[in-house]
Design an enzyme around this catalytic site. Sequence first.
Site, mmCIF file in Angstrom:
data_model
loop_
_atom_site.group_PDB
_atom_site.id
_atom_site.type_symbol
_atom_site.label_atom_id
_atom_site.label_comp_id
_atom_site.label_asym_id
_atom_site.label_seq_id
_atom_site.Cartn_x
_atom_site.Cartn_y
_atom_site.Cartn_z
ATOM 1 N N HIS A 220 0.892 -1.178 0.078
ATOM 2 C CA HIS A 220 -0.018 0.090 -0.056
ATOM 3 C C HIS A 220 0.801 1.138 0.006
ATOM 4 O O HIS A 220 1.821 1.288 0.596
ATOM 5 C CB HIS A 220 -1.088 -0.011 1.148
ATOM 6 C CG HIS A 220 -0.313 -0.149 2.521
ATOM 7 N ND1 HIS A 220 0.073 1.053 3.453
ATOM 8 C CD2 HIS A 220 0.054 -1.190 3.308
ATOM 9 C CE1 HIS A 220 0.822 0.509 4.612
ATOM 10 N NE2 HIS A 220 0.610 -0.713 4.271
ATOM 11 N N ASP B 18 -0.537 4.275 1.241
ATOM 12 C CA ASP B 18 -1.106 5.427 2.149
ATOM 13 C C ASP B 18 -0.324 4.952 3.499
ATOM 14 O O ASP B 18 0.240 3.800 3.541
ATOM 15 C CB ASP B 18 -2.441 5.176 2.568
ATOM 16 C CG ASP B 18 -2.999 3.651 2.924
ATOM 17 O OD1 ASP B 18 -2.335 2.585 2.382
ATOM 18 O OD2 ASP B 18 -3.830 3.734 3.982
ATOM 19 N N ASP C 30 6.643 1.106 6.515
ATOM 20 C CA ASP C 30 5.161 0.771 6.700
ATOM 21 C C ASP C 30 4.593 1.764 5.708
ATOM 22 O O ASP C 30 3.835 2.539 6.359
ATOM 23 C CB ASP C 30 4.687 0.668 7.852
ATOM 24 C CG ASP C 30 3.516 0.140 8.197
ATOM 25 O OD1 ASP C 30 2.745 -0.216 6.989
ATOM 26 O OD2 ASP C 30 2.711 0.031 9.029
ATOM 27 N N GLU D 218 -4.999 0.895 2.852
ATOM 28 C CA GLU D 218 -4.593 -0.243 3.895
ATOM 29 C C GLU D 218 -4.968 0.299 5.462
ATOM 30 O O GLU D 218 -5.354 -0.575 5.926
ATOM 31 C CB GLU D 218 -3.208 -0.760 3.559
ATOM 32 C CG GLU D 218 -3.085 -2.043 4.205
ATOM 33 C CD GLU D 218 -2.703 -1.957 5.657
ATOM 34 O OE1 GLU D 218 -2.254 -2.845 6.522
ATOM 35 O OE2 GLU D 218 -2.122 -0.940 5.968
ATOM 36 N N GLU D 219 -4.525 1.365 5.361
ATOM 37 C CA GLU D 219 -4.303 1.982 6.892
ATOM 38 C C GLU D 219 -5.813 2.230 7.479
ATOM 39 O O GLU D 219 -6.012 2.490 8.595
ATOM 40 C CB GLU D 219 -3.381 3.024 7.121
ATOM 41 C CG GLU D 219 -1.925 2.745 6.725
ATOM 42 C CD GLU D 219 -1.366 1.896 7.802
ATOM 43 O OE1 GLU D 219 -1.979 1.581 8.681
ATOM 44 O OE2 GLU D 219 -0.285 1.661 7.697
ATOM 45 N N GLU E 253 4.870 -5.987 3.756
ATOM 46 C CA GLU E 253 4.732 -5.354 5.105
ATOM 47 C C GLU E 253 6.148 -5.574 5.685
ATOM 48 O O GLU E 253 6.892 -6.419 5.531
ATOM 49 C CB GLU E 253 3.826 -5.988 5.917
ATOM 50 C CG GLU E 253 2.170 -5.629 5.577
ATOM 51 C CD GLU E 253 1.848 -4.122 5.679
ATOM 52 O OE1 GLU E 253 2.581 -3.417 6.371
ATOM 53 O OE2 GLU E 253 0.828 -3.794 5.158
#
Length: 370
Positions: free
Chosen positions: A73, A75, A99, A129-130, A152
Amino acid sequence: MSDFDIDAFHREAVETPSHETVDEMRAFLVETLESAGHEATVDEAGNVLASRGAVGPSDGEHDDTTHLVLNTHIDTVPPHVPYRSDPDADVVWGRGACDAKGPLAALLAAFLRADVGDGRLTLAITPDEETLQTGAGHLKETLSADGYVVGEPTELDVCTAARGQFEGTVTIRGESAHASDPSDGLNAIRAAAPIMQAMESYSEQDGPDEHETLGFPTLTPSMIEGGEAPNQIPGECTITFDRRSVPPERSAEFAPQLEAHLRQWLPDGMAVEVSLVRPDTPFPEAFETDEDAPLVEALAAESGGDVRPFGAATEAAHFAPDAPTVVFGPGVLADEEGAVAHSEREYVHRSDVHAAADAVTATVERLLDE
């Protein structure tokens, strides 16, 4: 594309804020792919997609071509933390360093460099994702593959399982009254005490058993709100909770089961309702991939990392029902000093970003050459 500069890409990615909007970061990623000669598309959910190799079927169908997907991701959580580096210490600090812009740089390098043979390789990068994970939810409906690598921070370990994560509320309804005579009402805040005791006992009495890999689920009250005035018996109280699930529990079945359990503890004349927060968006469910899957064995061999569960919820849960799925990348969620990801001291080692890229590249080539 052997001349892709991982460090330069990673630096610009970390320097690009993506905690409020991913527009600038997404444009940078699309530009990087197009500069490397690959068509990049942005789908209706905001995902960035690019593919190499054999032309695959459309809209989630599948054929005999071996197809791997590399996903992470763009974001990040707030606030933005500026890029900072120490070349002598091989360290980069900043929001997203591990991350997940470190994993992004590694997966992008693998996508650009790997020899895909007769196979198919897709890069699928999500925008949220967050938060809501609607990007991954859309990919779940539109992608089909033989394996997924989800980027990740895992310290180059190969993670084959993770607990699910969803949030909800327990609403207790009583009856308001003047506080001068408490017996005239039904105090919803007072009822919260036995209800929270019941939440403590839910997993043991009605939840799933301890999972061999992931252990026990958790149910954590995280916020409580109720009452309208100091001199009024509160007629309603809301407890917000966090649930970390293990197989075979699914989010859709959890709310009614918890509600039935809590009713047994409720004082007479009162009502309780359990509902999930944002039920119309996808939650990451608990998942587990077979450790004997070729993807797991190949990536573990190429990375030298351990095979273990992942310590947080992840979008991997959306892909695992389709095919073997692993979580892998440079960086750590936490170290001996405390939190790393999502913290002011977020960092990653450059050498680990390169090592992750090499391991994923070799894994892709091994699996797509079969």
